[in-house]
Write an enzyme that holds these catalytic residues in place. Structure first.
Site, PDB file in Angstrom:
ATOM      1  N   CYS A  29      16.207  -5.983  -2.086  1.00  0.00           N
ATOM      2  CA  CYS A  29      15.403  -7.084  -2.629  1.00  0.00           C
ATOM      3  C   CYS A  29      16.176  -8.379  -2.877  1.00  0.00           C
ATOM      4  O   CYS A  29      15.668  -9.468  -2.614  1.00  0.00           O
ATOM      5  CB  CYS A  29      14.764  -6.684  -3.947  1.00  0.00           C
ATOM      6  SG  CYS A  29      14.481  -4.937  -4.165  1.00  0.00           S
TER       7      CYS A  29
ATOM      8  N   GLN B 183      16.197   1.482   5.304  1.00  0.00           N
ATOM      9  CA  GLN B 183      14.763   1.353   5.062  1.00  0.00           C
ATOM     10  C   GLN B 183      14.187   0.251   5.931  1.00  0.00           C
ATOM     11  O   GLN B 183      14.852  -0.741   6.194  1.00  0.00           O
ATOM     12  CB  GLN B 183      14.513   0.933   3.612  1.00  0.00           C
ATOM     13  CG  GLN B 183      14.952   1.923   2.579  1.00  0.00           C
ATOM     14  CD  GLN B 183      14.752   1.328   1.199  1.00  0.00           C
ATOM     15  OE1 GLN B 183      15.298   0.296   0.873  1.00  0.00           O
ATOM     16  NE2 GLN B 183      13.940   1.981   0.386  1.00  0.00           N
TER      17      GLN B 183
ATOM     18  N   LYS C 215       2.922   1.301  -8.156  1.00  0.00           N
ATOM     19  CA  LYS C 215       3.080   1.425  -6.698  1.00  0.00           C
ATOM     20  C   LYS C 215       2.058   2.363  -6.092  1.00  0.00           C
ATOM     21  O   LYS C 215       1.486   3.204  -6.773  1.00  0.00           O
ATOM     22  CB  LYS C 215       4.487   1.923  -6.373  1.00  0.00           C
ATOM     23  CG  LYS C 215       4.820   3.258  -7.019  1.00  0.00           C
ATOM     24  CD  LYS C 215       6.181   3.765  -6.572  1.00  0.00           C
ATOM     25  CE  LYS C 215       6.483   5.121  -7.208  1.00  0.00           C
ATOM     26  NZ  LYS C 215       7.618   5.804  -6.628  1.00  0.00           N
TER      27      LYS C 215
HETATM   28 ZN   LIG Z   1      12.617  -4.351  -2.930  1.00  0.00          ZN
END
Ligand SMILES: [Zn+2]
Ligand SMILES: [Zn+2]
Length: 648
Positions: free
Chosen positions: A347, A394, A477
């Site tokens: 992030c 990812q 989430k």
């Molecule tokens: Zn993230």
């Protein structure tokens, strides 16, 4: 005389109690009647109950009815029934082990999905031959049909019992129990601590099989002694057991660790470190194809490709909240007196890209995509092949948008997931996870984010389950679980709302009103960890990847050496047309070459013999054994190029 009269009086005064069944029917019985003696206990299919639920609590059939009660029977062929069968079978296994291997100490033996295990402290690992012997003894114990009886002991009595039996693990467990009423269950000479309920007798266990043995640390802690864990499976019927054993056999054949080795895709080395994957040529190529697919799919959907560094100053992790909430999973390093954290998430760099310019509402949404490699310190005990590793990549993206755009962005991600899952033929399920105990952010932000996720799911009639308190520390989430060809579930995509990082990094955009506003952020992955997804794909396809994904799409095989020159030509021609091709020109029999290519699950085999050389073409054969007719080389190139295209 006097006593007898009193007893008689009590007898005649015995209260009647009412038993009410789930269908609303009720009947009265003398107080103290055992549940097993209550009438009408047979199920429609003739099976007898093995336990019961008394006013909501599962109990043994030997429990007396003390008051007016609601009673529901548990039959063998039900989830609760099979759980009791599995648990009781673990006791039978422990009894068998102690009979056959004196000195084996018992610890715990719970039921698990589809089976059970029991951990023993024994001087040596159990072998497959041991498991057969244990199964044999278990069958004898079942044939003896010994009653399984429950007793309540005081803590002191229980301690004395297990000290006498020289069972130190049981003594340790009892010492930690607060209650002074400890229940034990006995069958023959074997007694185990247990809350129950259990089968009424050993003869009611039947369809079982011991499946494997593995080391397991006492209490799952690697500082404790390594125990021997024997796994078994048990069902209400032989047919269900057979079906499950077939499934296990199929899963074993598809095991990605086994196929990873046979297809020479990847390896894991103790000397390198646990949970660290080394990709061999074909594995690295497979992974690269998947990455290319990902980049393509993301660019098509308006994402921007970005890339951040592997290490970032520790102050950044402090600012983001990771240091406080995620420190235990992070790796740290120090360079020139400055501490850095190896990124466990992607992030932060994305936040800095956003913050590098003044943004207008017209620029939003911004979708930053990175195939981001992260490191997370998972406990050694949970590492397992490709799905649980310490370094993984990812397909990570961060979407920054206005609050008004949030619903549309969530919908876009869900559509993306559905389209990709369809390409691989996966079904999937969704779960919404809400605020956990350890979290950051205001109640208002959490509510807004949770409502947005819920609204999109509901408005699009997407079924989902709610997991209370399972959200990330920074926001709620949606987790997506895919189901593979064997109906096994794997975690893949997630969509996480985050109102906190934009705040912490003071991100803003100019609104139509000319004022500064805070963007909303979504973290999301589609396939999730590429390592895990590759593991799932290997098992899903049993290594026989579709042509577009196969690291080797075709192999050229020669019958004799005189065909080598033309084989080389074919090989080069395919290679120059972008086909991933190999050649086998060894002086070996064609039969052997075909067999090896089949084991490598290569989609097409091109056998080169006299006819092919003379006519300048190929006779392709598929890995499933289908012979295509002779065709000019260009026709084959057109055919395979069609299949080799990305699927969307
Ligand atoms: Zn993230
Ligand atoms: Zn038990």
């Amino acid at each position: 005389m006097f006593h007898r009269a009193r007893e008689g009086m009590v007898m005649t005064e015995k209260k009647l109690v009412t038993v009410t069944f789930p269908d609303g029917r009720s009947a009265t019985y003398p107080q103290g009647t055992l549940i097993s003696a209550v009438n009408g206990t047979q199920a429609d299919d003739g099976s007898l109950p093995i336990a019961a639920v008394l006013n909501g609590t599962p109990v043994d059939l030997s429990t007396p009815v003390a008051d007016d009660v609601k009673l529901e029977y548990i039959y063998p062929d039900s989830p609760q029934g099979e759980d009791i069968i599995r648990h009781s079978t673990s006791h039978i296994m422990a009894e068998a082990v102690q009979q056959l291997y004196p000195g084996a100490k018992i610890t715990i033996g719970p039921s698990i999905e589809n089976g059970f295990y029991y951990d023993f402290d024994y001087e040596r690992p159990f072998t497959p031959e041991d498991l057969e012997k244990i199964e044999g003894r278990m069958r004898e114990i079942i044939a003896a049909n010994s009653p399984i009886t429950r007793a309540v002991l005081s803590k002191e009595e229980a301690l004395t019992l297990y000290k006498e039996k020289n069972e130190p693990y049981k003594v340790e467990i009892i010492r930690e129990i607060e209650d002074d009423h400890i229940t034990v269950y006995s069958q023959g000479s074997f007694t185990d601590l247990c809350r129950g309920p259990h089968l009424p007798s050993t003869g009611m266990a039947r369809a079982f099989k011991l499946t494997s043995v593995a080391g397991a640390y006492w209490r799952g802690n690697e500082k404790n002694k390594m125990l021997q864990r024997i796994y078994g499976t048990a069902f209400a019927t032989g047919e269900k057991l057979e079906n499950h054993l077939t499934f296990l056999e199929e899963a074993r054949k598809r095991d990605h660790r086994k196929l990873g080795k046979e297809l020479d895709l990847f390896s894991i080395h103790d000397e390198v470190g646990a949970g660290l994957i080394i990709y061999h040529p074909k594995g690295a190529l497979l992974r690269r194809i998947l990455e290319d697919f990902e980049v393509r799919e993301h660019l098509k959907r308006g994402y921007h490709l970005v890339k951040g560094p592997q290490i970032l100053k520790v102050d950044m992790w402090q600012k983001s909240g990771h240091l406080d909430n995620y420190r235990d999973y992070m790796y740290f390093t120090e360079v020139e007196g400055q501490k850095y954290g190896l990124k466990p998430m992607n992030c932060l760099a994305h936040m800095l890209i956003y913050g590098s310019k003044i943004r207008s509402y017209r620029d939003l949404p911004l979708r930053y995509f990175e195939l981001g490699t992260v490191h997370r310190h998972e406990r050694a005990g949970v590492l397992h092949g490709l799905p649980r590793v310490r370094e993984f990549t990812q397909d990570d993206a961060h979407i920054l948008c206005t609050p008004d755009q949030l619903d549309g962005e969530i919908k876009g991600i869900i559509d993306f997931i559905a389209e990709v899952m369809k390409i691989f033929n996966f079904d999937f399920e969704m779960e919404l996870s809400t605020r956990p105990a350890k979290s950051i952010g205001s109640d208002a932000d959490w509510n807004r984010a949770t409502e947005a996720l819920t609204r999109v799911l509901q408005q699009n009639s997407l079924p989902f389950r709610i997991h209370e308190g399972e959200g990330a520390f920074y926001g709620p989430k949606i987790d997506v679980t895919l189901k593979d060809v064997l109906d096994r579930k794997w975690q893949c995509a997630t969509i996480q709302c985050d109102f906190s990082l934009p705040e912490r990094f003071d991100l803003s955009y100019m609104g139509p009103d000319g004022g500064r506003h805070r963007p909303v952020m979504l973290h999301r992955v589609i396939l999730g960890s590429l390592e895990r997804f590759l593991g799932v794909l290997i098992e899903h396809y049993a290594g026989a990847f579709p042509t577009w994904l196969a690291p080797v799409q075709a192999i050229v095989l020669t019958i004799t050496e005189k065909h080598n020159a033309f084989a080389e030509e074919v090989f080069k021609e395919l290679l120059s047309n972008g086909i991933r091709v190999e050649k086998d020109l060894r002086n070996e029999s064609l039969k052997l070459k075909i067999r090896e290519a089949q084991l490598q699950k290569i989609p097409y085999m091109l056998v080169i013999g006299d006819k092919e050389v003379a006519s300048g073409g190929v006779s392709p054969r598929t890995r499933s054994g289908k012979d295509l007719k002779f065709m000019p080389l260009n026709d084959f190139i057109a055919l395979i190029a069609q299949e080799a295209r990305f699927p969307s």
